[in-house]
Design an enzyme around this catalytic site. Structure first.
Site: not given
Ligand SMILES: [Zn+2]
Length: 687
Positions: A111-115, A147-148, A151, A170
C-alpha cells in the site's frame, strides 16, 4: 508500511521509474548509529512531475506522480502538510528533515512504504480524482498518508530493535492515523469507524486458536511475512486505543513525547514505551499491557444481573473451543456506571447494581461481552437511547457470541430486529457484515431466499430516508451509509433498486455518469442479472480504465456472474495481460466470494498453484490464499479436499494461514450444522 487494500492499474504512460529501497540491517545500523538515521531509504528516478507546498515550520513537501496523474495529487499533498503540522505539535519534535517527498508509483505491491523523507505509495493510496474516487477511498488516502508520516517519528526517528516488535511500529501508526484525521476532519467520526475497521476485524482473527500474540517470536526470516496481519496492525492499534482510554489523552501524549525524545536515533523494545508512559502517568502500564501483548486471543466477559447484583466471569474467547482451551485471564477495563470496578483482573467478580447496565461503554476495551437474556431484552427495548458505539458493540458482541456458541443465533437475530430505526453507518457495517456471514456460512438456497424480505424490511426506513441522490448538507456518515443500504437492497433483489441499477447501467455512456460511491453496486447488480454482453461491456470498461479503484470495482463485478462459462472466463483472465500481477489475488478472492463460483475458483487454484507461487510468491496477499478458500465452504466433503491439497504445501510463511483456513472451515461446518434449522425457522416467521 501499509499492506492492506487494493490493487492498482496497468502502467499508465509510464516511461521508467526505478525505485531503490535500502533495508539496512539493524545490526549494521547500530554500529553506524547515529550516522545512518533510518532503516528505510528510497531513491526514485523516472519521468515524473510534482506539486509542492510548505508546512507551517517551512518543510518543503512535494507530491510526485506520472505526468498525467500530477493533477490528482492535490488532496494527498494537502493532507501531508496538515499531518506534518499536527505531528510536530503533538510529538513536540520538529520534522527532522528539510524536505518530505511522496510519490504515487504505478506498480507497487504494498500500500505504502515509509522511507525516510520519501514515502512511496500505490496510486490508489495517494491519488484522488474528484470525479472517479469514492468517498471511502478518499478517506483511505488521508489515513494512509497520516499513517506513513507518523512513521517518520515512530519507526524512523525511533526504530524497533527486532521483528517481534513490528506490532509497536504498525499498531501505533494504525492508531495515530485516526487521531490525526479526527483532528483534521472531526465530522468524519473517525473513532466510531475505528471500532469497526480496527477492533472488530482484529477480534475476528484473534478468535481463532491459530492466532498469535501481538509480541511474536520470529525464528525464521520467512515468518516475518505472516505477521503483517490483522493482529500486528489492527489488534496492535486496538490495545493502544485501550491504553489511551486507560491513561487519558494528556498523559498518553506526554508519555509519547518522553519516549521519542529519550530514544531518538536509537532502537527500542516494546517495554521502553511502557516505561516512558509509566514515568509520566505513574500508572502500572507494564502490568496492564503485558497480558494484552504477550497472550494470544482476548477475553469474553459473561455478564449476569440477578436481583441487585452483577456477576462477571471471563475466559478466552474462541470461535470454536479447542480440546485444551486456555485458562488465561486479562486485566479488563469494565467502564460501566459508577460503582463498577475499574479493571477486572481475575476469573470472576461481582458488584451491586440496581438494574442491568452495559459495560465497556464506548467500546474501547478489547473484549467481548455476553449478557444474560433478560439484560439483552431490557437493552433492546431502549436501544435508541444508547450511544452509537454502544449499539454497535452490543450487536457485534451478541452475534459473535452466537457464532462461538455462548448464545443462540436466534437471540442475536431477535436483537437485530430492534435496529429498524438505526441510522449510523458504522452500526450498519456490522449489520451488513453479519447478514453476509450468515448467508455465506449457511450456504443454503432457502436461507438466501427467506433472508431477502427480512433485509428489505429491516432497511426500508433508511432506504426511504436516504434515497439515491446525495442531499445538500447531509452528514458524512449518511454519504457513507447510502451505498451500504442500496447495496443490501440490491443483494436482496428489491425490485425497484434492481430496476434502477439496471437502467443506470444501460444508459451509462461513461463511468462518470454514475456517482463513484454507487458504481460498484450498479456494476455488480448488472453482472448478477446479466449475460455475456454485460460481461463484455464490463471488461471493456476495465481494459480502458486508467483509474485503479475503478479497475478493482470492475474486477469485483466481472467475478460475480452466475453462468459457469462466464465464471470460467473471468478466472481465465487472471494469468493473462488483462490483469496486472499485483491485482491477481483480488480477482481470485472476489471469485471465491461468489457462491456460484467458489467450486470453479477452487479448481482454478489447484490447477494454478505453481503459477501463483512463481508469480505471486513474493506478495503478502499470496499468503492469505488458504483463508480465501477455507472460508468459502461449509461442507464436510471440502474439509478432506482442503487438507489433501495443502498437506504438502506448508512453508514457514504459509503454515499459519493454512491452519487458519482449516480452522475457519471446521467452524463453518459445525456452525451450519448447529444453526441452519433455527435460522430458517426464524426467517420464516419474520417473512
Ligand atoms: Zn506502517
Amino acid at each position: 508500511m501499509i499492506e492492506r487494500l487494493s490493487p492498482t492499474v496497468r502502467n499508465v504512460a509510464l516511461a521508467a521509474i526505478f525505485v531503490l529501497t535500502a533495508w539496512f540491517l539493524w545490526s549494521v545500523r547500530s554500529v553506524l548509529n547515529p550516522l545512518i538515521l533510518a532503516y528505510l531509504l528510497a531513491f526514485v528516478y523516472g519521468d515524473i512531475g510534482y506539486e509542492e507546498a510548505k508546512t507551517k515550520s517551512g518543510t518543503l513537501v512535494r507530491a510526485y506522480a506520472t505526468p498525467d496523474n500530477v493533477k490528482f495529487t492535490g488532496f494527498a499533498l494537502d493532507i501531508a502538510v496538515k499531518c506534518l503540522d499536527f505531528y510536530e505539535d503533538y510529538f513536540d519534535i520538529p520534522f527532522p528533515l528539510p524536505k518530505s517527498d511522496m510519490i504515487a508509483l504505478p506498480d507497487f505491491s504494498n500500500g505504502a512504504m515509509e522511507n525516510w523523507g520519501l514515502v512511496t505509495y500505490r496510486e490508489q493510496c495517494m491519488l484522488v480524482d474528484p470525479k472517479n474516487t469514492s468517498l471511502p477511498t478518499k478517506q483511505y488516502v488521508a489515513m494512509v498518508v497520516a499513517h506513513e508520516l507518523a512513521h517518520q517519528w515512530f519507526g524512523n526517528l525511533v526504530t524497533m530493535r527486532w521483528w517481534t516488535d513490528l506490532w509497536l511500529n504498525e499498531g501505533f501508526a494504525s492508531w495515530i492515523e485516526y487521531l490525526a484525521i479526527d483532528h483534521l476532519f472531526p465530522e468524519w467520526e473517525m473513532w466510531t469507524q475505528f471500532i469497526v475497521d480496527e477492533q472488530q476485524s482484529a477480534m475476528k482473527l484473534d478468535a481463532l486458536d491459530n492466532t498469535h500474540p501481538i509480541e511474536v517470536p520470529i525464528n525464521h526470516p520467512d515468518e516475518i511475512r505472516s505477521i503483517f496481519d490483522a493482529i500486528s496492525y489492527n489488534k496492535g492499534a486496538s490495545v493502544i486505543h485501550m491504553l489511551w482510554g486507560y491513561l487519558g489523552a494528556a498523559d498518553f501524549r506526554d508519555g509519547l513525547r518522553h519516549y521519542l525524545k529519550t530514544h531518538a536515533y536509537k532502537n527500542t523494545d516494546t517495554v521502553d514505551l511502557w516505561e516512558a508512559l509509566e514515568h509520566v502517568s505513574k500508572k502500572p502500564v507494564k502490568k496492564f499491557m503485558h497480558a494484552w501483548t504477550s497472550q494470544p486471543g482476548f477475553p469474553i466477559v459473561s455478564y449476569t444481573h440477578a436481583g441487585t447484583e452483577v456477576e462477571l466471569t471471563q475466559e478466552r474467547f474462541y470461535l470454536q473451543k479447542p480440546n485444551s482451551a486456555s485458562t488465561l485471564a486479562w486485566p479488563v477495563p469494565v467502564l460501566g456506571q459508577d460503582g463498577t470496578p475499574e479493571t477486572f483482573t481475575g476469573h470472576e467478580t461481582s458488584y451491586r447494581s440496581a438494574s442491568p447496565d452495559k459495560i465497556n461503554k464506548g467500546e474501547s476495551g478489547f473484549y467481548r461481552t455476553i449478557y444474560d437474556p433478560a439484560s439483552i431484552a431490557a437493552f433492546s427495548s431502549i436501544i435508541v437511547n444508547f450511544p452509537a458505539l454502544d449499539r454497535l458493540g452490543l450487536l457485534a458482541d451478541t452475534f459473535e457470541a452466537a457464532k462461538a456458541g455462548y448464545t443462540d443465533l436466534k437471540v442475536a437475530l431477535q436483537l437485530l430486529t430492534a435496529y429498524q430505526s438505526e441510522d449510523n453507518s458504522a452500526v450498519w457495517d456490522i449489520i451488513a457484515m453479519n447478514l453476509g456471514e450468515i448467508r455465506r456460512v449457511m450456504d443454503d438456497a432457502d436461507v438466501r431466499e427467506t433472508m431477502k424480505p427480512f433485509i428489505i424490511r429491516l432497511t426500508a426506513k433508511e432506504l426511504e430516508r436516504l434515497g439515491w441522490e446525495e442531499k445538500e448538507g447531509e452528514s458524512y456518515f449518511d454519504r457513507l451509509l447510502r451505498p451500504t443500504i442500496i447495496g443490501l437492497n440490491a443483494g436482496a433483489e428489491e425490485q425497484l433498486v434492481v430496476k434502477e441499477c439496471l437502467s443506470r447501467f444501460d444508459k451509462m455512456k461513461t463511468p462518470e455518469d454514475i456517482p463513484a460511491d454507487l458504481r460498484g453496486i450498479v456494476y455488480s447488480t448488472a453482472a448478477q442479472n446479466g449475460d455475456s454482453k454485460t460481461f463484455d461491456k464490463l471488461l471493456d470498461l476495465h481494459n480502458n480504465s486508467t483509474n485503479s479503484e475503478e479497475r478493482t470495482t470492475l474486477a469485483s463485478s466481472l467475478t460475480h456472474f452466475k453462468q459457469p462459462a462466464l465464471i470460467k472466463k473471468a478466472l481465465g483472465l487472471i494469468t493473462t495481460d488483462t490483469v496486472r500481477r499485483q491485482d491477481a489475488m483480488y480477482w481470485l478472492a472476489y471469485s471465491f466470494m461468489n457462491h456460484h463460483a467458489k467450486e470453479a475458483s477452487w479448481e482454478w487454484l489447484v490447477s494454478h498453484w505453481g503459477w501463483l507461487e512463481k508469480e505471486l510468491g513474493h506478495d503478502l496477499s499470496f499468503y492469505r490464499t488458504p483463508i480465501y478458500a477455507g472460508r468459502s465452504f461449509s461442507d464436510e466433503k471440502f474439509r478432506k479436499t482442503y487438507h489433501d491439497f495443502f498437506k504438502d504445501k506448508s512453508t514457514p510463511a504459509l503454515e499459519r494461514s493454512i491452519k487458519q483456513g482449516a480452522e475457519m472451515l471446521a467452524w463453518q461446518i459445525a456452525w451450519k450444522q448447529k444453526e441452519l434449522a433455527q435460522v430458517l425457522q426464524f426467517l420464516n416467521t419474520k417473512s
